[in-house]
Design an enzyme around this catalytic site. Structure first.
Site, PDB file in Angstrom:
ATOM      1  N   PRO A 105       9.260  28.517  44.566  1.00 23.88           N
ATOM      2  CG  PRO A 105       7.654  27.552  45.615  1.00 23.88           C
ATOM      3  CD  PRO A 105       7.888  28.498  44.669  1.00 23.88           C
ATOM      4  CG  HIS A 106      13.958  26.124  43.489  1.00 23.47           C
ATOM      5  ND1 HIS A 106      13.650  27.441  43.005  1.00 23.47           N
ATOM      6  CD2 HIS A 106      15.428  26.009  43.344  1.00 23.47           C
ATOM      7  CE1 HIS A 106      14.928  28.008  43.308  1.00 23.47           C
ATOM      8  NE2 HIS A 106      16.007  27.276  43.529  1.00 23.47           N
ATOM      9  CB  ALA A 107      14.135  22.358  48.336  1.00 21.43           C
TER      10      ALA A 107
END
Length: 152
Positions: free
Chosen positions: A66-68
């Protein structure tokens, strides 16, 4: 070594019990918030969920990535969680047991893409995944990731 390393032992959770990817993501975000790297855990979680909605971030080999980019992130950061029972991140080969949460400031350049690319290159190697899975403590995990992923 910069004053804000990408990963520190306090950003590593070795035995997460989680019901789903939202749950494990939230637990890793809480580590980032406790370390002062995320100013608004709810806000950042919403950004990560929006990113997940665009495309599953599961990778073969039991990996969740997950990344943002988010205005709630103060410095580029990587939190790592081991989830022995696994959670579904949408990978074709089943649940993820290693979760790498990349948090990047909204104002940052392509730093998080560099981190993502470097991490992805390492994660295709089973030896790297195994070393993280077998690491005895958070310090070791942070050391391995720093040595293998962080551009020196």
């Amino acid at each position: 070594m910069s004053t804000n390393p990408l990963i520190t032992p306090e950003l590593v959770a070795l035995d997460i019990v989680a019901t789903d990817r939202d749950d494990v993501t939230r637990q890793l975000i809480d580590l980032l918030a406790a370390a002062g790297r995320v100013t608004d855990a709810d806000g950042f979680h919403a950004d990560v969920r929006a990113r997940e909605a665009q495309m599953a971030t599961g990778m073969p080999g039991g990996i969740g990535l997950p990344h943002a980019r988010s205005e709630h992130v103060t410095v580029p950061s990587l939190a790592v969680g081991r989830v022995p029972s696994g959670v579904d991140f949408g990978a074709p080969d089943g649940p993820a047991t290693l979760i790498f949460l990349i948090a990047a400031p909204a104002s940052g350049d392509s730093d998080h893409l560099k981190i993502l690319a470097a991490l992805a290159r390492r994660l295709v190697h089973e030896s790297f995944r195994t070393s993280i899975k077998q690491a005895p403590d958070a310090v070791t995990v942070a050391d391995i990731v720093t040595r293998e992923v962080v551009p020196s």
